[in-house]
Design an enzyme around this catalytic site. Structure first.
Site, PDB file in Angstrom:
ATOM      1  CB  SER A  60     -10.459   8.314   9.788  1.00  0.00           C
ATOM      2  OG  SER A  60     -10.755   9.554  11.042  1.00  0.00           O
ATOM      3  CB  THR A  87      13.502  -9.936  -1.349  1.00  0.00           C
ATOM      4  OG1 THR A  87      14.638  -9.569  -1.553  1.00  0.00           O
ATOM      5  CG2 THR A  87      13.489 -10.678  -3.184  1.00  0.00           C
ATOM      6  CG  HIS A  88      14.432 -10.457   2.742  1.00  0.00           C
ATOM      7  ND1 HIS A  88      14.585 -10.913   4.444  1.00  0.00           N
ATOM      8  CD2 HIS A  88      15.583 -10.609   2.176  1.00  0.00           C
ATOM      9  CE1 HIS A  88      15.262 -12.035   3.503  1.00  0.00           C
ATOM     10  NE2 HIS A  88      15.629 -11.894   2.120  1.00  0.00           N
ATOM     11  CE  LYS A 132      -6.204   6.928   8.231  1.00  0.00           C
ATOM     12  NZ  LYS A 132      -6.247   5.832   7.116  1.00  0.00           N
ATOM     13  CD  GLU A 147      -7.864  -2.265   6.406  1.00  0.00           C
ATOM     14  OE1 GLU A 147      -7.249  -1.773   6.914  1.00  0.00           O
ATOM     15  OE2 GLU A 147      -9.496  -1.832   6.721  1.00  0.00           O
TER      16      GLU A 147
END
Length: 466
Positions: free
Chosen positions: A314, A183-184, A320, A327
């Site tokens: 990438s 949380t947070h 990568k 996304e």
């Protein structure tokens, strides 16, 4: 051979490309609105064709036009409804706010196609024949509602249900994978990865329920109101028969609007549907971002789950791999939320008996439906389905979280539990060791067996008596 032919309308003559199926009014609109290069969504063109086809059949039954002419128009309109002539709909979405230009585009194309079917030099008039018993002001919004309902029921809802099923399957698969809750963005008491995925599935289930609730109003059609809602120039029974034909053709529960003045002066039902699509986009954004966070790494991130490797991430960093599907989901959701803003603003543009921003409402609602349908299925198949859990890392996070001190509150008190948590963090040791070091077992506050049971992270994920 000439590249143009001469057509005419009530304003005079117009040069039209020789091979075009459209006529004068469409050409005027093409020349008047060279704005975005974006026309109506294909689903909207199909809905216009369907409405025109059923309207022609009913006009033939009611004697408004003769049966042979009605049949030719209906057959031509059916071809439009099957998206065979989408290239003949060139008008920009940013056009006259009633959609009159696109309605006349449909009328003209269907008239030309019907003439070819009839042969013998018989003329088919776009207004007098194809548009008989209709107005742009009731047909165009009707086509929006038909398209939105059709695309939602046959594409969006099945795609969302497919995503919910995929998420639910993962919730079962990960039922015993214990991890630290957050949380947070800070450590919290343990949860299971399965509980998180079940929560995601419920978010999508709720999205389906919300969208379905809006459809009860979207399926009310304004057809029959003609120019201002009074039904002028419409024969008795026309709207009822056409809407019955639309129900039969689609299997969807279309009904005639209870109040034609509301149905033509406002587009509130579409605004409501768009609002539910916005909630859906918000939910999918939350889910996609959680997966991105959980899959972050592989070394410097959370690394709780593995997302499917789909493509190099990438152009400069070898090896990568990025969370490309989540996304893409987030970008679709951004577009849908933006579309909703445009729809809300345009929905407020109902002046007296007519909304005058209908084409942009139509384009945006149908784009939102299409994008959400496509990306939901993609999300399920190209991402969620292939997610795997790093169970050992998840458990390590759970057991090292200072928040697992929480069940000790009942035994040692909140303040002492807080000191135990701070000691564990400061001295980089487990909560269990901190409890032992503070002498709670030695003093008899707890036995080691009690301590182990209290600090069992998997048991913390279940309520008492579960």
């Amino acid at each position: 051979m000439s590249e143009f032919r001469i057509e005419h309308d009530s304003m005079g003559e117009v040069r039209v490309p020789a091979g075009a199926k459209w006529r004068a009014q469409t050409q005027r609109a093409v020349e008047n609105f060279p704005i975005s290069g974006r026309g109506l969504e294909p689903a909207h063109v199909a809905a216009l064709g369907l409405v025109k086809a059923v309207a022609a059949e009913v006009n033939g039954e009611l004697g408004v036009i003769d049966k042979e002419l009605a049949e030719a128009i209906a057959q031509a309109a059916t071809d439009v409804a099957e998206n065979e002539w989408d290239a003949e709909f060139p008008i920009d979405v940013f056009q006259t706010g009633s959609g009159t230009s696109s309605n006349m585009n449909a009328n003209e194309v269907i008239a030309t196609l019907a003439e070819a079917r009839l042969g013998g030099g018989r003329r088919v008039h776009p207004n007098d024949h194809v548009n008989a018993s209709q107005s742009s002001n009731d047909v165009f919004p009707t086509s929006i509602h038909v398209a939105a309902t059709t695309e939602t029921v046959f594409h969006l809802i099945p795609s969302l249900e497919h995503l919910a099923t995929s998420l639910r399957a993962k919730s079962i698969e990960f039922a015993q994978v214990v991890k630290s809750g957050r949380t947070h963005l800070m450590d919290a008491t343990p949860v299971t990865l399965g509980q998180e995925f079940a929560g995601y599935a419920t978010q999508v289930d709720n999205a389906v329920a919300r969208v379905n609730s809006a459809l009860t109003r979207v399926t009310e059609l304004p057809l029959g109101g003609t120019a201002v809602g009074t039904g002028i120039n419409t024969p008795p029974g026309f709207a009822r028969k056409v809407i019955a034909g639309l129900r039969e053709a689609t299997g969807l529960p279309f009904t005639e609007a209870r109040d034609h003045f509301e149905a033509q002066g406002a587009r509130d039902a579409i605004v409501e549907l768009s609002g539910q699509l916005r909630v859906t986009a918000v939910a999918l954004t939350k889910i996609a971002n959680d997966l991105r966070w959980m899959g972050s790494g592989p070394r410097a991130g959370l690394g709780e789950i593995n997302l499917p490797d789909l493509q190099p991430g990438s152009s400069i960093m070898p090896g990568k791999v990025n969370p490309v599907v989540p996304e893409a989901v987030c970008m679709v959701c951004a577009q849908v939320i933006g579309n909703d803003g445009a729809i809300a603003f345009a929905g407020a543009a109902g002046n007296f008996e007519l909304n005058v921003m209908m084409p942009v409402i139509a384009r945006n609602i149908l784009e939102s439906i299409r994008l959400l349908a496509n990306v939901s299925r993609l999300f399920a198949d190209r991402c969620v389905h292939g997610v795997t859990a790093n169970a050992e890392r998840c458990r390590e996070y759970a057991e090292s979280s200072p928040s697992i001190v929480t069940p000790l509150n009942r035994h040692v008190g909140y303040e002492e539990a807080a000191k135990i948590a701070k000691d564990a963090l400061a001295e980089r040791k487990t909560i269990r060791q901190a409890v032992l070091d503070r002498g709670h077992v030695a003093k008899g506050t707890l036995t080691e067996q009690q301590l182990d049971a209290i600090l069992d992270v998997l048991s913390m994920t279940r309520p008492p008596n579960a």
